[in-house]
Design an enzyme around this catalytic site. Structure first.
Site: not given
Lengths: 463, 94
Positions: A69, A144, A168
């Site tokens: 990420k 996310s 997330s």
């Protein structure tokens, strides 16, 4: 979709069916083929991958190829956190989790797209374009950490690391049909991870099996002097008979019929497999999301203060700004996207004199009640099962104009962050051709038991 | 519920410039979220302590002493701003 597990990859490498070089070039060509459509990766570490010829087969993460990420620092790589503010930022050091993966034989193939500064539930808030769900390109992949979930599902890699502040990792894992794990608060170092809400943030893996998620977790966990709240914990013996709890407060109005149906069917399957299922009560559940909203926004407003264009962020045009204040206003006003601005301003409100007690302190008290609900429940059961999301993956654009309905996507996941609990999301069925995820929630620092039970559940739901 | 003036003040405290359209939208969004969180008022929290952090996690502290940054890291940091000799040049903030 050609998802593979680390274990399968290791088998193929050991048998000599593929070489390391072929493994990496296979993932790279899959990325070339698919990334334009899904926008899962922001940067591809092609040159670095080409340099990797072999990895010792003795290492636990032999054969593991990661998407990371884009809020986790890999030395020398860009790290945007999905924000225009950090478009040109390059990481000067490795995050502790990156160092640990490297040391254990894992390699990196790209940085994954995400909602700006990890704020979002649909991956539509990235400054570099929305991400699309490989099941249906018109649907969101969740957020996310949407890019991580898509990359793992769509065969661009066989593992990923994301971060989870209110769901997330688990929510995109559920929307993309992969396994996602948020560890107990304090088990994994966040040194070198861009902060969002510091009393909730945890780093965790995405994988195509529970076994892989555990393997990754075992290599990244542990105390780190560079993260002020990390801790080691003792191994726990797996229980001989398993008792799972179902909290009725999670079956609420507003849950989509298809999701409720799939979750109930998955639960009925385990009852036939010698696992005892009992009801538990978590009476303060309905107050979890409001408490989370307040605490999260408050911590966001404090953490985002550093992006002022001087220490980090856009470089402003000095002659055009008459004062330093004007420069800050311009930088931050233009640099942050809508959702980030909304949360910073809300947090500024809930922390301001006159509102602090009514909002921030009140929410922290409610948080204590929510944590106590779980402690009471774990006196009776080993794990708790709950839906990961109230809906199936929704359409791109469907909720962007209505932040409250977007935030409701996290209604079942924020509780674990408030109480600091470890929680996995496992695919447990499909409806309308889209995946449904079940959350398996454990007691704090009880990861061993959580994984033991989750592997059994995964087997039942795969049949 | 929230006045326009209040949004302007919050935006300034947050150091975020908003145009009129943004300010209007954010005001509406905030009203909707603050309306939603009002339900916390229904919870009896008498004698309940706030849970700021988990008791078994202890803060790590160390002595505050100057350290040297290796040359490579330093160079990497320099790339982010204008450098002057061995210093990073930034705008004056006072």
């Amino acid at each position: 979709m050609v998802a593979t597990t680390i274990k399968e990859t290791q088998e193929k490498l050991r048998k000599g069916e593929i070489s390391y070089k072929e493994l990496l070039s296979g993932f790279l060509s899959r990325i070339k083929e698919r990334n334009e459509e899904t926008n899962a990766l922001l940067s591809v570490m092609e040159k670095q991958s080409e340099k990797i010829k072999n990895v010792s087969s003795e290492l636990p993460l032999y054969g593991a190829v990661f998407a990371i990420k884009d809020n986790i620092l890999i030395k020398g790589e860009s790290c945007t956190a999905g924000s225009k503010l950090l478009e040109h930022y390059r990481a000067p050091f490795d995050a502790t989790v990156i160092e640990k993966i490297r040391r254990n034989g894992g390699v990196f193939i790209g940085k994954a797209n995400m909602d700006e500064f990890a704020m979002g539930s649909s991956s539509e808030n990235s400054a570099f374009g929305e991400i699309r769900n490989p099941y249906d390109l018109e649907k969101v992949p969740g957020g996310s950490s949407g890019g991580c979930a898509v990359a793992v599902k769509d065969g661009m890699c066989n593992a990923a690391l994301g971060s989870d502040t209110g769901g997330s990792i688990r929510q995109p894992a559920a929307f993309c049909g992969v396994v996602g794990f948020k560890p107990t608060y304090g088990t994994v170092s966040r040194y070198g991870v861009i902060s969002m809400a510091s009393s909730f943030d945890q780093v965790g893996p995405f994988a195509n099996s529970v076994e892989d998620a555990q393997l990754i977790f075992e290599t990244i966990r542990g105390k780190d002097e560079k993260d002020s709240v990390t801790s080691n914990f003792e191994k726990k013996e797996a229980p001989k008979s398993i008792k799972v709890g179902i909290p009725e407060e999670y079956f609420v109005e507003g849950m989509e019929k298809e999701v409720e149906d799939a979750i109930k069917e998955a639960i009925s399957k385990i009852e036939k497999n010698d696992i005892e299922v009992v009801n538990v009560n978590l009476p303060h559940t309905e107050y979890a999301l409001p408490a989370y909203e307040i605490i999260m926004a408050s911590e966001v407003s404090a953490n985002m203060a550093r992006y002022d264009g001087i220490r980090y962020g856009l470089e402003f045009d000095r002659p055009a700004a008459k004062s330093i204040e004007e420069a800050y206003l311009k930088n931050r006003g233009g640099g942050f996207g809508k959702e980030a601005r909304r949360r910073i301003i809300l947090g500024t409100y809930t922390l301001s004199a006159g509102y602090y007690d009514a909002y921030y302190i009140k929410a922290q008290k409610v948080r204590n009640l929510i944590a106590s609900d779980f402690s009471d429940a774990f006196k009776k059961v080993d794990v708790i099962l709950a839906p990961a999301t109230p809906t199936l993956p929704f359409n791109i654009g469907e909720k962007v104009e209505d932040p409250l309905s977007m935030h409701l996507s996290d209604i079942f996941t924020v509780t674990s962050n408030l109480a600091g609990l470890p929680a996995l999301s496992i695919p447990c069925g499909e409806r309308k051709g889209l995946p449904v995820g079940m959350q398996v929630i454990g007691d704090r620092f009880n990861e061993d038991i959580l994984f033991h039970v989750s592997k059994k559940l995964e087997k039942i739901w795969k049949k | 519920m929230i006045e326009k003036r209040e949004i302007e003040k919050l935006a300034f405290l947050s150091r975020i410039r908003l145009d009129n359209k943004d300010a209007k939208e954010i005001r509406e969004d905030l009203e909707s979220i603050l309306g939603y969180v009002q339900k916390l008022k229904n919870v009896n929290t008498e004698d309940v302590e706030p849970l700021f952090h988990f008791p078994e996690l202890k803060n790590v502290v160390r002595e505050d002493k100057p350290c040297t940054v290796n040359r490579e890291t330093q160079k990497e940091m320099m790339r982010m701003g204008k450098d002057k000799d061995d210093y990073l040049k930034v705008e004056s903030i006072l």
